[in-house]
Write a protein that holds these residues in place. Sequence first.
Motif, short mmCIF file in Angstrom:
data_model
loop_
_atom_site.label_atom_id
_atom_site.label_comp_id
_atom_site.label_asym_id
_atom_site.label_seq_id
_atom_site.Cartn_x
_atom_site.Cartn_y
_atom_site.Cartn_z
N GLY A 1 0.83 -1.20 0.00
CA GLY A 1 0.00 0.00 0.00
C GLY A 1 0.87 1.24 0.00
N PHE A 2 0.19 2.39 -0.03
CA PHE A 2 0.88 3.67 -0.04
C PHE A 2 0.26 4.59 1.01
N ASN B 1 -1.72 11.22 12.38
CA ASN B 1 -2.32 9.98 11.89
C ASN B 1 -2.31 10.02 10.37
N VAL B 2 -2.08 8.89 9.75
CA VAL B 2 -2.13 8.81 8.29
C VAL B 2 -2.95 7.60 7.88
N TRP B 3 -3.30 7.56 6.61
CA TRP B 3 -3.98 6.40 6.03
C TRP B 3 -2.98 5.64 5.17
N VAL B 4 -3.16 4.32 5.09
CA VAL B 4 -2.44 3.50 4.12
C VAL B 4 -3.50 2.79 3.28
N GLU B 5 -3.47 3.03 1.99
CA GLU B 5 -4.44 2.43 1.08
C GLU B 5 -3.83 1.16 0.48
N VAL B 6 -4.53 0.04 0.69
CA VAL B 6 -4.00 -1.29 0.34
C VAL B 6 -4.91 -1.94 -0.70
N LYS B 7 -4.30 -2.58 -1.69
CA LYS B 7 -5.06 -3.30 -2.70
C LYS B 7 -5.42 -4.70 -2.20
N ILE B 8 -6.70 -5.04 -2.26
CA ILE B 8 -7.20 -6.34 -1.82
C ILE B 8 -7.97 -6.99 -2.97
N HIS B 9 -7.54 -8.17 -3.40
CA HIS B 9 -8.25 -8.87 -4.48
C HIS B 9 -9.65 -9.21 -4.00
N GLN B 10 -10.62 -9.17 -4.90
CA GLN B 10 -12.01 -9.39 -4.50
C GLN B 10 -12.24 -10.78 -3.90
N ASN B 11 -11.40 -11.77 -4.25
CA ASN B 11 -11.54 -13.10 -3.66
C ASN B 11 -11.09 -13.15 -2.21
N GLN B 12 -10.36 -12.13 -1.76
CA GLN B 12 -9.84 -12.11 -0.40
C GLN B 12 -10.74 -11.34 0.56
N ARG B 13 -11.83 -10.82 0.06
CA ARG B 13 -12.66 -9.95 0.90
C ARG B 13 -13.27 -10.70 2.08
N GLU B 14 -13.71 -11.95 1.86
CA GLU B 14 -14.30 -12.71 2.96
C GLU B 14 -13.28 -12.98 4.06
N LEU B 15 -12.06 -13.33 3.67
CA LEU B 15 -11.02 -13.57 4.67
C LEU B 15 -10.73 -12.30 5.46
N ILE C 1 -13.43 -0.64 3.68
CA ILE C 1 -13.12 -0.82 2.26
C ILE C 1 -13.89 0.21 1.45
N TYR C 2 -13.22 0.83 0.49
CA TYR C 2 -13.90 1.81 -0.36
C TYR C 2 -15.00 1.10 -1.17
N PRO C 3 -16.11 1.76 -1.38
CA PRO C 3 -17.25 1.12 -2.06
C PRO C 3 -17.13 1.09 -3.58
N THR C 4 -15.91 0.99 -4.10
CA THR C 4 -15.70 0.88 -5.55
C THR C 4 -14.72 -0.24 -5.82
N LEU C 5 -14.83 -0.82 -7.00
CA LEU C 5 -13.97 -1.93 -7.41
C LEU C 5 -13.18 -1.52 -8.63
N ASP C 6 -11.88 -1.79 -8.61
CA ASP C 6 -11.03 -1.56 -9.77
C ASP C 6 -11.26 -2.72 -10.74
N ALA C 7 -11.96 -2.45 -11.83
CA ALA C 7 -12.35 -3.51 -12.76
C ALA C 7 -11.14 -4.16 -13.43
N THR D 1 -9.97 -1.30 -2.55
CA THR D 1 -8.97 -0.55 -1.79
C THR D 1 -9.37 -0.55 -0.33
N LEU D 2 -8.49 -1.08 0.49
CA LEU D 2 -8.69 -1.12 1.93
C LEU D 2 -7.97 0.06 2.55
N ARG D 3 -8.66 0.77 3.43
CA ARG D 3 -8.03 1.90 4.13
C ARG D 3 -7.65 1.47 5.54
N LEU D 4 -6.37 1.65 5.86
CA LEU D 4 -5.88 1.39 7.20
C LEU D 4 -5.51 2.72 7.86
#
Length: 325
Positions: A45-46, A173-187, A212-218, A224-227
Amino acid sequence: MKYLILLTLLLSLSEAKEATVVQLFSVQTLKVAQSSHSKQMKSFGFVTIDDSLVYDVSPRFGGYIEVLYANKLYKKVTKGQALARVYSPEVLKAKDEYINSLRYSKNKAMSKSALTKLKLLKIPHAEIKNIQKDRTLTTLIAPSSGYIFKKNINNKAAFNAKQTLFEIVNLKNVWVEVKIHQNQRELLRSIKTFTLTTPSSKEIFTASNAGIYPTLDAKEESYTLRLEVKNKNLYLKPGMYMRVAMKQAPQNYLTLPTTAVIRKNGVFYVFVVGEYEGEYEPLQIEVEVLNPDTYIVKSGLMAGDEVVNNALFMMDSDAQVNGLY
């Protein structure tokens, strides 16, 4: 169907190869058992700015910059620090009204009204308190500690009411935006611990899940998960690359080492110890990856079942020809 590893095969081999063959045909077994493990995910993430810690300095009056203290972009400032000294005809008039109400009017309501006007213009309390000594210039102060990320004013420049002169960002405080594959959302729902590292530091940071942001990168099929990360020493800066390890709370699983499981044509097999010595039966099972060294057994085996640990060895040509697995 079952097949037998024939020990007589060893007799047909030359003495020169005997040591190697004996080791090759050493079949090790183990019992399926329940064990406590934590599923893990790794990603990257960044660092980004926490939107709730962004402050605009937009005066409620127009005027002219007389002295610009915050004269450099990314300058660090503290809450209450003077950013600029300005002249504003509107503020000067409001100050005069307040002074006159104190000097010449016994009407407390008039004085209170004049004071309220100054407060609504966001004139600093200390400046109002010393209004008799210095009424000409007004100080613009920092509403929060942080860094000046935007500076839209220069020395001796004029500005209008509501114009944003500075943007101050607090990095506590800062945010870290992390990429999460859609198959990993349940875990992700069961993940409790987030640890972050960066190549430029040995420090380990902890984070909390902000959603998790309410949009999906097609294109990437990812969310995108926000930490949220506490940036105690202000080391983390926007744009910094972070390695992210996500770990769920420990749970009990029926597990096997990956060496005991073999995959053929998309199907997973183990070799179960048979009724007689040297007899092993291929059995189809359903597994899920827990980590690079371990599978979770989802079906096909029970705790206590004994299987061959080195499954790859069992794939001899005779078993394949007979279609055992």
